[in-house]
Design an enzyme around this catalytic site. Structure first.
Site, short mmCIF file in Angstrom:
data_model
loop_
_atom_site.label_atom_id
_atom_site.label_comp_id
_atom_site.label_asym_id
_atom_site.label_seq_id
_atom_site.Cartn_x
_atom_site.Cartn_y
_atom_site.Cartn_z
CG ASN A 9 -1.67 1.26 1.45
OD1 ASN A 9 -1.74 2.10 0.55
ND2 ASN A 9 -2.24 1.42 2.63
CE LYS A 11 -0.03 3.28 4.72
NZ LYS A 11 0.15 3.34 6.16
CG HIS A 99 -5.64 1.98 5.36
ND1 HIS A 99 -5.17 2.94 6.23
CD2 HIS A 99 -4.64 1.08 5.21
CE1 HIS A 99 -3.92 2.63 6.57
NE2 HIS A 99 -3.59 1.51 5.96
CD GLU A 101 -2.63 5.56 6.79
OE1 GLU A 101 -2.64 5.62 5.55
OE2 GLU A 101 -1.71 5.03 7.44
CD GLU A 169 -3.46 -2.54 7.40
OE1 GLU A 169 -2.34 -2.78 6.93
OE2 GLU A 169 -4.09 -1.50 7.14
N GLY A 175 2.74 2.08 10.70
CA GLY A 175 3.73 3.14 10.54
C GLY A 175 4.49 3.49 11.81
CB SER A 215 5.38 -2.11 11.94
OG SER A 215 5.05 -0.75 12.20
#
Ligand code: PGA
Length: 256
Positions: A9, A11, A99, A101, A169, A175, A215
């Protein structure tokens, strides 16, 4: 046996030039027999601006490309959004939805995400639906509650198990450099699997892939993939460097 899936991904990263360099570097390390075989698959979700080009550049290397998000309507007054037909036309063969985010920064809710899954299913389009708890929720012992709620919303609108992939996730692992341990991941994946069994029955549920994301890196991927219900990885940071991404693909090959 479920095929392992390594999905990058990207992003909001990479220009056209950087895409080209990435593909060249990746092709120096892995072959299409390693990215795509009976036991392993490799997908990348670049920014929408690179879909068309990445579809063409990645094809000889056996890597499929997809979108990071999609709208549930087929067309209409939805400024800034893309429909399934649009992403398909640009070369996408899968999409992510939900996701964290998107949930955190763009206000996406369980019902919105469920509608997106339903739209994908109506077209038998492969969809990776993401779920995961925050650190606060984990510390409060609410991991299964939160993941269960997010999953229930998705499954309710997903009559068909064929084109569905779930990504677990944990938000606190995305991240941050702090991945869920293999044991923590397996615990949640087993719970997800049990919910899939309740929804689709044993046979179909055991065909659905559950990816871990947060991660994932060359140093931890083998241990994560070794878990019985971890069927691949959804990878942000480590998918941006061809050398790291190649190591993940090779680890999946070594595992299978
Ligand atoms: P990360 O991101 O690998 O950089 O933690 C994972 C993701 O957001 O899918």
């Amino acid at each position: 046996m479920r095929r392992l899936l390594i999905a990058g991904n990207w992003k909001m990263h990479k220009s056209h030039g950087e895409l080209r360099t990435f593909v060249e570097q990746l092709a120096d390390i892995v072959t299409s027999k390693q990215t795509h075989n009976a036991k392993t698959q490799t997908w990348v979700a670049p920014p929408a601006t690179l879909l068309d080009k990445s579809h063409h550049l990645f094809a000889p290397l056996g890597v499929e490309v997809g979108a990071q998000n999609v709208h549930y309507a087929s067309n209409g007054a939805f400024t800034g959004e893309l429909s399934l037909d649009m992403i398909k036309e640009a070369g996408a063969s899968f999409t992510l939805v939900g996701h964290s985010e998107r949930r955190q920064f763009f206000g996406e809710t369980d019902p919105t995400i469920a509608k997106k899954v339903a739209a994908c299913q109506a077209m038998a389009f492969p969809v990776i639906a993401c779920i995961g708890e925050t650190l606060e929720e984990r510390n409060a012992g609410r991991t299964m509650d939160v993941c269960g709620r997010q999953l229930a919303a998705i499954l309710e609108e997903a009559p068909n198990s064929d084109s569905l992939i779930i990504a677990y996730e944990p938000v606190w692992a995305i991240g941050t450099g702090v991945n869920a341990t293999a044991q923590q991941a397996q615990e949640v994946h087993a719970y997800i699997r049990s919910r899939l069994v309740a929804r689709y029955g044993e046979t179909a549920a055991h065909k659905i892939r559950i990816l871990y994301g947060g991660s994932v890196k060359p140093a931890n991927v083998a241990e994560l993939l070794a878990q019985i219900d971890v069927d691949g990885a959804l990878v942000g940071g480590a998918s941006l460097e061809a050398s790291d991404f190649a190591k993940l693909i090779l680890a999946a090959n070594a595992h299978s």
